[in-house]
Design an enzyme around this catalytic site. Structure first.
Site, short mmCIF file in Angstrom:
data_model
loop_
_atom_site.label_atom_id
_atom_site.label_comp_id
_atom_site.label_asym_id
_atom_site.label_seq_id
_atom_site.Cartn_x
_atom_site.Cartn_y
_atom_site.Cartn_z
N ASP A 299 -1.95 -16.41 -15.96
CA ASP A 299 -3.76 -16.09 -16.26
C ASP A 299 -4.46 -15.63 -14.85
OD1 ASP A 299 -6.48 -17.36 -16.19
OD2 ASP A 299 -6.16 -19.27 -15.80
N THR A 301 -6.98 -15.79 -12.49
CA THR A 301 -7.70 -16.43 -11.97
C THR A 301 -6.52 -17.88 -11.38
OG1 THR A 301 -9.30 -17.60 -12.61
CG2 THR A 301 -9.35 -18.47 -10.59
N ASP A 531 -3.85 -22.82 -15.10
CA ASP A 531 -3.92 -23.98 -13.65
C ASP A 531 -5.03 -24.90 -14.05
OD1 ASP A 531 -6.05 -22.34 -13.29
OD2 ASP A 531 -5.53 -21.72 -11.15
#
Length: 779
Positions: A299, A301, A531
């Site tokens: 991912d 970010t 996250d």
């Protein structure tokens, strides 16, 4: 349910009263087994039961020194318990840092507490990504959406309003709310289902699966074979005590004691080592699982980038001044009051006019926009492509240009209508340029994974051009192969997509899961990092889930690994620990199975022979201890970060079968020629059998220890010297005759000289014969 003032919360006396009444929530389930479980699981094993039964039989004969094999088993089990308890304490200490905390309002003060400090009727302040540890009812909210998929199985977010109930185990997809706790502890829904939901994809160790399969076969073989051998000895006139000792020696030899223990301890030690590197391991087999991963989904970010977003600029699209737009964006962002990274960047950089919103639609990963009605106008902020079905050509070109430069591009627009299902009458007012900084060690980390044959893929909710730009900066291969998932229709060929593209932008949570499934269908072992709540479906689907400690509680709750410092560089340590465990266990397993193989073969052969079984139980102790037990303990802990071959049985067979073949051949030679032809006594033939068996096992140890270095040569040399001392100084203890007998030396000297070349010859013959005809599959 008594109503608690949502502006004040419970008072301290009210909290104490509920604690005394048992209305306090339960702590999170521990990640490790209790000390009691560790003791019972290591002590109450099938092989320990067999050892005890065999020990009782030997005790019956009065030959107490032959019970020494029990001491070895006890020491092995003791070491295993000590290491696992030691690892448990380290992991438990680290798990405290990753535990979820919640904001509770008490006496007008907001406190941060663990879930076991929450009591019934507490007022909780929850936000996007929080997972509810208790049942509750919504007291106040400007708009939230809740994912109850872990309970209902439906992944679609559900809107909740004041007065609606919230079930423990569910988590917030968007928005913020004030809720009152209704049920805690054993009365809450989470107590029944949540823990099961969190571990619904329990990992299993491939190594342990294979080893347990071997043990399952042995379990079927040991009993009947021992009974037949015992009966055969009695029928041939052997004394009862001698028949018992022969049978016990054969059965002890068949048991690969310590192999399962060594694997479990190695995984536990790895978990302890990783905890020292600030990585929390939720399931031990996951360490092994990550080492086998060949596709790593990132991912953007928090993984490629630091997750720290900064507002770079606002580009006007209408006749408004920059100052007015800054005021407008700041006012709308604060009125929506989301707590994701983008919202935080806007609220930090822009003024807050303290506007009051009459309606709010919080951000969600599916919509990719949020909105608020302020001062009689409706405004939305989000991804331009999702706010307008068809972007005007000039605006689309402008957005693409900014995205190509590496910016995350948002749009501020005034809208006519605004619901959770969509927008209408969208009038763009400005483009918002957000920058995201690259992690300091991102390039080095991703290069390492690429060099280890791990394919890197990027799955993000951001603009694919932006993501591609950043992935290219991070050194990810083929970052220019990107696709905008929002441009595809309802019918998507995911198998074709994963074969063609590296970067996937504008991906919705269900699409992330489908992409992971497509790689799995293609035969890959997939790891997923994330996250946020938008990553949960993919994290759960992946073979290995990795979450950042700074991420949402919901993501951490179902991940296999939690990076305490939210530093993805730590995954290099996990990869290496997994490889160390697999490579070392695959190597040393051969040494354990040598004894099993030759013991089974000799038991079958000596059923039909007049001579007694070639060993007594005590004579196997120096062989097991000096050629297997002690050296494998050190070899299993050495650094070994080579790529996984995935061919456990081949590695075992290439070492174990030649060794077992040599041992059986030498023992038959000793008994048929030395015993029958030259009338050597049983004590002499058994001494020669122990000597040749140990010599072959030392050669096998030398093969397993390759590539050799000074430490390994020293280890093998030390074991060889200790083995010689058994014959020179402790021969009476182990029921061995003196080797200072020239008639005996006439046999053992040439046989010992032949061991190394004979082993290599047998290995070569089998390698070109049997092994070459076997199509080895990946385990």
């Amino acid at each position: 349910m008594a109503m608690t003032n949502p502006e004040i919360g419970l008072t301290q006396p009210e909290v104490e009263k509920r604690v005394a009444a048992g209305l306090r929530n339960e702590p999170a389930a521990p990640l490790t087994r209790s000390v009691k479980q560790i003791f019972s699981d290591n002590l109450l094993t099938w092989f320990n039961l067999i050892n005890i039964i065999l020990g009782v039989l030997v005790f019956f004969t009065g030959s107490y020194k032959n019970m020494l094999f029990l001491g070895v088993a006890i020491i092995n089990t003791g070491i295993g318990i000590f290491q696992e308890v030691r690892s448990k304490r380290q992991v438990d200490k680290m798990s405290l840092l990753a535990e979820a905390t919640y904001h509770v309002l008490r006496e007008k003060t907001t406190l941060e507490v663990h879930q076991d400090a929450i009591v019934q009727d507490d007022i909780l302040l929850i936000g996007r990504g929080d997972q509810l540890p208790v049942d509750a009812v919504v007291v106040a909210t400007s708009g939230i959406e809740v994912d109850e998929s872990q309970i209902t199985g439906e992944a679609n977010p559900i809107q909740k309003r004041p007065g609606d109930s919230l079930t423990s185990g569910s988590f917030l997809v968007s928005g913020r709310a004030t809720v009152q706790v209704t049920l805690v502890g054993g009365d809450s829904f989470i107590n029944e289902l949540s823990n099961e939901a969190k571990t619904e994809t329990t990992r299993s160790s491939e190594l342990l699966t294979i080893i347990n399969r071997i043990i399952k076969v042995l379990t079927i073989v040991i009993g009947p074979l021992g009974a037949i051998l015992f009966t055969a000895r009695l029928l041939r006139g052997a004394a009862l005590d001698q028949a018992i000792l022969n049978t016990v020696a054969a059965m002890v030899g068949m048991i690969p004691e310590g192999l399962v223990l060594l694997t479990s301890v190695s995984l536990a030690v790895s978990a302890m080592n990783l905890s020292r590197r600030r990585v929390l391991v939720r399931e031990l087999p996951a360490i092994e699982g990550l080492a086998r991963v060949d596709v790593l989904c990132l991912d953007k970010t928090g993984t490629i980038t630091s997750g720290k977003l900064v507002l770079r600029d606002i580009v006007p699209l209408a006749n408004q001044s920059l100052d007015d737009l800054r005021q407008l964006v700041g006012g709308v962002a604060n009125a929506i009051n989301d707590d994701n990274e983008t919202a935080t960047a806007l609220k930090t950089a822009l003024p807050n006019p303290a506007w009051s919103a009459t309606a709010v639609i919080p951000f969600s990963s599916t919509r990719k926009w949020s909105g608020a009605e302020v001062n009689g106008h409706r405004y939305a902020i989000g991804a331009p492509e999702f706010m307008m079905p068809a972007l005007p050509a000039p605006l689309k070109k402008q957005v693409e240009a900014l995205a190509h430069d590496g910016f995350r591009v948002l749009c501020l627009a005034e809208v006519a209508t605004m619901t959770g299902d969509g927008l209408s009458g969208v009038q763009p007012l400005a483009l918002i340029k957000i920058t995201d900084e690259l992690r300091p060690n991102a390039v080095t980390t991703f290069n390492y994974f690429a060099n280890q044959d791990v394919s890197l893929k990027v799955i993000s909710g951001d603009n694919p051009t932006t993501v591609s730009n950043i992935a290219g900066q991070a050194g990810i291969a083929h970052a220019d192969r990107f696709i905008d998932m929002s441009s595809l229709g309802d019918t998507i060929d995911y198998d074709d997509l994963v074969a063609r593209y590296t970067v996937f932008g504008r991906v919705t949570p269900p699409q992330k899961k489908q992409l992971v499934m497509a790689w799995q269908r293609a035969g890959h072992t997939v790891a997923m990092t994330g996250d946020g709540v938008n990553d949960i479906l993919a994290l759960r689907q992946a073979d290995c889930g990795i979450a950042m400690a700074s991420g949402s509680e919901a993501a951490k709750s179902i991940a296999d690994f939690v990076l305490i410092n939210s530093n993805f560089d730590a995954m290099l340590n996990v990869l290496n620990e997994g490889r160390r465990v697999i490579n070392n266990i695959e190597r040393v397993a051969a040494l354990y199975l040598i004894k099993t193989m030759y013991s089974v073969a000799l038991s079958l052969i000596f059923i039909f022979m007049v001579s007694g079984y070639p060993f007594q139980p005590i004579q196997l102790t120096p062989i097991s201890t000096l050629t297997v037990g002690i050296p494998t303990f050190f070899l299993a802990l050495e650094p070994n970060y080579q790529r996984i071959t995935g061919r456990f049985m081949k590695q075992v067979m290439v070492v174990a079968v030649p060794a077992a073949t040599c041992i059986v051949s030498y023992i038959l030679l000793i008994f048929l020629i030395g015993g029958v032809q030259f009338h050597l006594s049983y004590a002499q033939t058994s001494t020669l059998s122990v000597m040749l068996t140990g010599a072959v096992c030392l050669v096998a140890l030398l093969m397993v220890a390759r590539p050799l270095n000074r430490l390994k040569i020293g280890l093998v040399g030390l074991m060889a010297v200790a083995f010689v001392l058994v014959f020179v100084m402790f021969n009476h203890l182990f029921s061995l005759v003196s080797v200072f007998d020239w008639q005996l030396a006439f046999y053992y000297v040439p046989l010992l000289i032949s061991v190394y070349p004979v082993y290599l010859l047998v290995q070569e013959v089998l390698g070109k014969g049997i092994f070459s005809k076997i199509r080895w599959k990946r385990d």
